[in-house]
Structures are given as structure tokens and as C-alpha cells.
Design a protein around this motif. Structure first.
Motif, mmCIF file in Angstrom:
data_model
loop_
_atom_site.group_PDB
_atom_site.id
_atom_site.type_symbol
_atom_site.label_atom_id
_atom_site.label_comp_id
_atom_site.label_asym_id
_atom_site.label_seq_id
_atom_site.Cartn_x
_atom_site.Cartn_y
_atom_site.Cartn_z
ATOM 1 N N LYS A 1 0.819 -1.215 0.000
ATOM 2 C CA LYS A 1 0.000 0.000 0.000
ATOM 3 C C LYS A 1 0.856 1.270 0.000
ATOM 4 C CE LYS A 1 -4.229 -1.662 0.134
ATOM 5 N NZ LYS A 1 -5.233 -1.365 -0.957
ATOM 6 N N THR A 2 1.976 1.242 0.698
ATOM 7 C CA THR A 2 2.777 2.459 0.860
ATOM 8 C C THR A 2 4.006 2.494 -0.044
ATOM 9 O OG1 THR A 2 4.111 1.487 2.655
ATOM 10 C CG2 THR A 2 2.066 2.617 3.267
ATOM 11 N N GLY A 3 4.542 1.316 -0.410
ATOM 12 C CA GLY A 3 5.746 1.269 -1.217
ATOM 13 C C GLY A 3 6.994 1.667 -0.452
ATOM 14 N N ASN A 4 6.878 1.775 0.866
ATOM 15 C CA ASN A 4 8.013 2.184 1.697
ATOM 16 C C ASN A 4 8.346 1.039 2.657
ATOM 17 O OD1 ASN A 4 9.722 3.356 3.690
ATOM 18 N ND2 ASN A 4 8.926 5.385 3.203
ATOM 19 N N ILE A 5 9.561 0.487 2.545
ATOM 20 C CA ILE A 5 9.948 -0.670 3.337
ATOM 21 C C ILE A 5 9.950 -0.369 4.829
ATOM 22 C CG2 ILE A 5 12.425 -0.157 3.197
ATOM 23 C CD1 ILE A 5 10.745 -3.636 3.251
ATOM 24 N N TRP A 6 10.103 0.904 5.194
ATOM 25 C CA TRP A 6 10.189 1.240 6.617
ATOM 26 C C TRP A 6 8.839 1.200 7.319
ATOM 27 C CZ3 TRP A 6 14.723 0.733 8.596
ATOM 28 C CH2 TRP A 6 15.848 0.948 7.794
ATOM 29 N N VAL A 7 7.757 1.141 6.556
ATOM 30 C CA VAL A 7 6.430 0.999 7.174
ATOM 31 C C VAL A 7 6.274 -0.402 7.773
ATOM 32 C CG1 VAL A 7 3.935 1.031 6.793
ATOM 33 C CG2 VAL A 7 5.374 2.787 5.752
ATOM 34 N N PRO A 8 6.495 -1.492 6.990
ATOM 35 C CA PRO A 8 6.424 -2.817 7.622
ATOM 36 C C PRO A 8 7.517 -3.042 8.666
ATOM 37 C CG PRO A 8 7.203 -3.002 5.357
ATOM 38 C CD PRO A 8 6.694 -1.606 5.535
ATOM 39 N N VAL A 9 8.679 -2.410 8.492
ATOM 40 C CA VAL A 9 9.722 -2.518 9.521
ATOM 41 C C VAL A 9 9.212 -1.945 10.838
ATOM 42 C CG1 VAL A 9 11.958 -1.614 10.275
ATOM 43 C CG2 VAL A 9 11.717 -2.549 7.974
#
Length: 286
Positions: free
Chosen positions: A256-264
Motif C-alpha cells: 500500500k505504501t511502497g516504503n519498506i520502513w512501514v512494515p519494519v
């Protein structure tokens, strides 16, 4: 024209098969190397512990005394792992961080070499900037996932009975109760170490490929299943099933966000929530 259409139909299947084979190889290589290094770490730690207990003078030892662990015998292997786990949690909690570092090296280094360098497959951008919205999204996802898993597991265990936890969970729950030192080391190892390394591997390397090929949904199911299975340590099958859901939650947050730091951030929050629950409640969370 028909040939081109047929090739386009076959292309997704080829992409899934190609990445599936790479993932299987990377997982096998990572698990094998992690197992070998971990066994050496267990034997070395137990040998040094024996030396410090006075059976051998540690000042006279240049290399660790080999421990007689018969890894092909379940009873011997379980005894060694239990002794190691109890010693680490109660006496050397910093070794938990070393374990997560070893896991990261065993899985991320082969992934980087095989997936990014040799296969030339695009991976997540670890230089992604992190804004306030990303942090909030990650924290919200992680805490919501934690709440759902606890409610779901409570209902399931009420119906079928609560299975016995693995020994690490038992000993951590027992020793974490208002133990600030152990809490600090487990946050470093289990929250940040596992959160960063595992998300880089599962979402940053494995899921990213499927997203690039417009196969995000298929990739989400595959990587979430692998995420749940790889955490299976024996006993009840409920835990890996719940962890498949956790993988789905973290994977969706990435897609959804395309930013790996969100799931991190979500992973760190999820693990931290479990640790703080054990810190505050101890065995009452069992």
C-alpha cells in the motif's frame, strides 16, 4: 500476434516459477548456514559456561571446549538448546542480539548476491525516507495486528486449549517480568533486530519482485506463507497460521505504501508490544 499473446499469458507463470526457485534456494542456503552457525554458537557457549563454573580454568583455554551435543539425537539436542536458552536469557542476554545478527547475515547476504547481483532483480529501496505518516502507519499496523492476534489466539485456545509454548517464549515470559536489563536487550534483538532483518528479507527482497511484475497479490500470499512456516518451532500449528496473518498484514502495509520502513516499523511495534506485555504481566499473559 497470437504467439505474443500466448507468451504474455505464460509470462506470469514463468515469473512466479523463477522467483519461487530462487526463494527456495535462498531459504535453504540461509537455513542451513544459520543452523550450522547456531549449533557452533550453542556448543561454544555451553563449553565456556562449563569452564567458568570451575570445571576448567577459562584462563588456560585458547579455544572453546567442545560440548558433546549429539544433534542427530532429539533428546540431546533439546537438552542443549534448553540449557543454552536458559543461560542466555538469565546470564548473557546480549547473545540474543548476536543471534539476530547471525540470522540477518545468513539470509540477507545470499539474498543480496543471488537476487540483486546475479539475477538482477529489483529490491526495495532501503534509502527510502521515513516521514511522520510512515511511522504512524507502521505503529498503527503493528499494534492493530498485535491486538487481533491476541484476541484470535485467545478465542482459538479457549476452544481447543492452549498448547505449550516453545522454550524460549516460556523462559522469556518467566524472566522478563519487571526485568529492565532483559527488556532492553530483547528490544534490541527481538524488536529491532528481527523487525529490520526479517522485513528486509521477506518484504524488501522477496515480495518486491512480485510487485515489480504486477503480481503483488500472489507474492503476498507466498511470502506470508513462508513467513509463517519459517517461524514454526514445533508443537501447535496455530502459531504459524497466526503468523501467516501477521505476514499478510506487514506485506499489505508495504504494497500500500511502497516504503519498506512501514512494515519494519509495524514489525518492531508488534514484537515490542509482546515484550512489554511480558514485562508488565509476566506469566499472567500465559
Amino acid at each position: 500476434m497470437n504467439v505474443e499473446k500466448e507468451y504474455q499469458k505464460l509470462s506470469p507463470a514463468k515469473d512466479v516459477l523463477f522467483m519461487g526457485l530462487i526463494q527456495i534456494f535462498v531459504l535453504f542456503l540461509g537455513m542451513y548456514s544459520y543452523m550450522k552457525i547456531t549449533r557452533f554458537q550453542v556448543e561454544s557457549t555451553l563449553a565456556l559456561r562449563t569452564a567458568k563454573q570451575g570445571l576448567v580454568n577459562p584462563k588456560e583455554i585458547s579455544t572453546p571446549v567442545p560440548s558433546e551435543v549429539a544433534w542427530n539425537e532429539p533428546a540431546s539436542a533439546e537438552k542443549a538448546i534448553r540449557e543454552y536458552t536458559e543461560f542466555v536469557v538469565s546470564k548473557r542476554p546480549w547473545l540474543l542480539s548476536l543471534d539476530r545478527l547471525i540470522w540477518g547475515l545468513c539470509f540477507l547476504v545470499p539474498s543480496y548476491i543471488l537476487i540483486r547481483k546475479i539475477a538482477k532483480i529489483e529490491t526495495a529501496e532501503f534509502t527510502d525516507s521515513v516521514g511522520g505518516r510512515d511511522i504512524v502507519a507502521g505503529v498503527a499496523t503493528g499494534f492493530a495486528t498485535f491486538c487481533f492476534v491476541n484476541v484470535a489466539s485467545s478465542l482459538i485456545f479457549f476452544i481447543i486449549g492452549k498448547p505449550q509454548s516453545n522454550y524460549l517464549e516460556q523462559i522469556l515470559t518467566k524472566n522478563l517480568y519487571w526485568n529492565w536489563k532483559l527488556l532492553a536487550w530483547t528490544l534490541v534483538a527481538i524488536s529491532f533486530g528481527a523487525g529490520i532483518f526479517e522485513e528486509f528479507f521477506f518484504r524488501g527482497f522477496l515480495l518486491k519482485y512480485f510487485e515489480e511484475k504486477n503480481l503483488g497479490s500472489i507474492g503476498l500470499l507466498i511470502t506470508s506463507f513462508v513467513f509463517g512456516v519459517i517461524h514454526f518451532t514445533g508443537g501447535s500449528y496455530v502459531a504459524p497460521l497466526l503468523l501467516i496473518f501477521v505476514g499478510l498484514s506487514f506485506g499489505i502495509s508495504y504494497l500500500k505504501t511502497g516504503n519498506i520502513w512501514v512494515p519494519v516499523t509495524a514489525h518492531i511495534t508488534y514484537n515490542s508490544s509482546m515484550l512489554f506485555a511480558a514485562f508488565l504481566l509476566g506469566n499472567r499473559i500465559s
